[in-house]
Design an enzyme around this catalytic site. Sequence first.
Site, mmCIF file in Angstrom:
data_model
loop_
_atom_site.group_PDB
_atom_site.id
_atom_site.type_symbol
_atom_site.label_atom_id
_atom_site.label_comp_id
_atom_site.label_asym_id
_atom_site.label_seq_id
_atom_site.Cartn_x
_atom_site.Cartn_y
_atom_site.Cartn_z
ATOM 1 N N GLY A 306 0.889 -1.217 0.014
ATOM 2 C CA GLY A 306 -0.108 0.055 -0.069
ATOM 3 C C GLY A 306 0.870 1.240 0.070
ATOM 4 N N ARG A 307 1.616 1.323 1.078
ATOM 5 C CA ARG A 307 2.377 2.685 1.288
ATOM 6 C C ARG A 307 3.445 2.690 0.297
ATOM 7 N NH1 ARG A 307 3.342 3.690 6.815
ATOM 8 N NH2 ARG A 307 2.413 1.810 7.090
ATOM 9 N N ARG A 344 -0.361 10.544 11.658
ATOM 10 C CA ARG A 344 0.755 9.427 12.214
ATOM 11 C C ARG A 344 1.737 9.831 13.117
ATOM 12 N NH1 ARG A 344 4.002 7.624 9.110
ATOM 13 N NH2 ARG A 344 3.999 5.574 9.446
ATOM 14 N N CYS A 375 -6.182 21.627 18.728
ATOM 15 C CA CYS A 375 -6.074 22.171 20.079
ATOM 16 C C CYS A 375 -5.574 20.821 20.845
ATOM 17 C CB CYS A 375 -7.389 22.441 20.546
ATOM 18 S SG CYS A 375 -8.187 23.691 19.608
ATOM 19 N N GLU A 376 -4.203 20.347 20.499
ATOM 20 C CA GLU A 376 -3.606 19.266 21.283
ATOM 21 C C GLU A 376 -2.178 19.849 21.226
ATOM 22 O OE1 GLU A 376 -4.655 16.051 21.991
ATOM 23 O OE2 GLU A 376 -6.775 16.367 21.524
ATOM 24 N N TYR A 405 -1.901 6.838 3.852
ATOM 25 C CA TYR A 405 -2.101 7.004 5.567
ATOM 26 C C TYR A 405 -2.275 8.384 5.718
ATOM 27 C CZ TYR A 405 -1.596 2.069 5.044
ATOM 28 O OH TYR A 405 -1.522 0.696 4.598
HETATM 29 C C1 LIG Z 1 -3.902 -7.020 4.852
HETATM 30 C C2 LIG Z 1 -3.302 -6.078 4.514
HETATM 31 N N1 LIG Z 1 -2.477 -5.827 3.563
HETATM 32 C C3 LIG Z 1 -1.848 -4.890 3.078
HETATM 33 C C4 LIG Z 1 -1.455 -3.831 3.993
HETATM 34 C C5 LIG Z 1 -0.685 -2.595 3.410
HETATM 35 O O1 LIG Z 1 0.448 -2.265 4.195
HETATM 36 P P1 LIG Z 1 1.448 -1.375 3.772
HETATM 37 O O2 LIG Z 1 0.760 -0.068 3.469
HETATM 38 O O3 LIG Z 1 2.269 -1.049 4.833
HETATM 39 O O4 LIG Z 1 2.148 -1.821 2.634
HETATM 40 C C6 LIG Z 1 -2.162 -3.638 5.222
HETATM 41 C C7 LIG Z 1 -1.894 -2.626 5.958
HETATM 42 O O5 LIG Z 1 -2.320 -2.475 7.313
HETATM 43 C C8 LIG Z 1 -2.859 -4.641 5.577
HETATM 44 O O6 LIG Z 1 -3.722 -4.952 6.839
#
Ligand SMILES: Cc1ncc(COP(=O)(O)O)c(C=O)c1O
Length: 447
Positions: A306-307, A344, A375-376, A405
């Site tokens: 994802g990231r 994050r 306000c934190e 994220y």
């Molecule tokens: C099941 C699953 N797959 C893939 C990802 C993607 O993780 P990342 O964005 O760190 O690659 C996550 C992230 O929480 C996840 O829970």
Amino acid sequence: MTLLEIFPSLRSGMPSTRVDTAVWPCETHYDALGRIAIGGIALADIADQYGTPTYVLNETEVRDRCRAYRRHFPEAEIIYAAKALLTKSVAGWITGEGLSIDVCSGGELAIALAAGIDPRRIVLHGSGKPFAELEAAVAAGVGRIVIDSLTEITLLSALVSRTQQVLLRLSPDIDVHGHPAVKTGVADQKFGFPLGSAEADEAIERVLRQPALDLVGFHCHLGSQIHNPDHYGEAVRRLVAEMARVRDEFGAMPTQLDLGGGHAVAYRSGDAEMNLYELADIIEDALDAACARNRFPRPRISLEPGRAIVARAGVTLYRVMTIKHIEGGRTFVIVDGGMNDNPRVALYGARYDAVVANRHPTGPQMTATVAGRYCEAGDILAADVRLPADLRPGEIIAVPCTGAYHHSLASSYNGVGRPPLIGVREGRSRELVRRETAADLLARDLG
Ligand SMILES: Cc1ncc(COP(=O)(O)O)c(C=O)c1O
């Protein structure tokens, strides 16, 4: 010979004239006016046109990352983890590059379907999938559902009328030593079934008893920000052995092995990131050895980054609101965003760089903490960063590596709407998601 060549130590005191492409999109450069530009557009111009705070996303970088994964893993299925960032456009770019998509809610599913993604390329995840969301996924015809609990097997059995491919999520008890909030591969956590446990066996048995559920394979997700590829090799070894045991003891023949995501990116210059060459080698070697040892045919591997697909493509822009020099304490640069658009730092203690984007940072510098407007006291964006000593209210601060994220974790705390997401590519910018307004907030408030 230049002065810098004679006295290299002078370099450490100078602001950099280059951006680090480990952290910034590859299309980033300083323009003729000394401003940072991405995809051919100065960030200061984007800030003027769309306001601040604003997320900027470089389409070319997202596409390049997708291509890098496909190049390094030509035989694997790359399934983008949409939780990192999902909009209709992003879904289109990523599937256009040949990736599948994993969604973890009815909302993400709706966005992927609205983007016109073939439902067979969608994988549904989630540790507590509500019945209505399972129903929507089955009705849409999603390709695979990753089963996370015994309850889900009961619900799915009641729902499916035609064959539904499923994977079972197992935790292989691999500790990647990450932040506790993102450690998901160990046995004692909320996701899936501990590998080899009685509950996992019961889940396998129950799925196999349902003729409409087709157990195509197993899934695991070890955690986040993993830069040591050996953990994936270990996951392959443990899961292939488990697949062979399931064949021997249950008479099933799983063919897919989804290794989840979690590949680390560099948030700041010098941070460790996952090396895809090494990861590919380690997975290949582990697969060869594990399949030979267990006399098991090679499963098809899936990866779920994802990231690593979107983080570096994103930059967040803020306008400096005020600067405070606390006597005997820190210098705070307070900007017009903060923990709403980047939670994050507060959630995981994440560290970021911050730079001035509307001019070249020449001249003396100061060490400052970029803090948000909310306000934190913990609303900090970047601690101990180097910024021009003559920084003024109204200038633009850019925080790189904010594509993953951030938009997806944003909130409207303090009644401040979420920022827009601006796509940039080849000299053009376009609003992918508009700014959330007070009218949007009021629209949900029924009085
Ligand atoms: C099941 C699953 N797959 C893939 C990802 C993607 O993780 P990342 O964005 O760190 O690659 C996550 C992230 O929480 C996840 O829970």
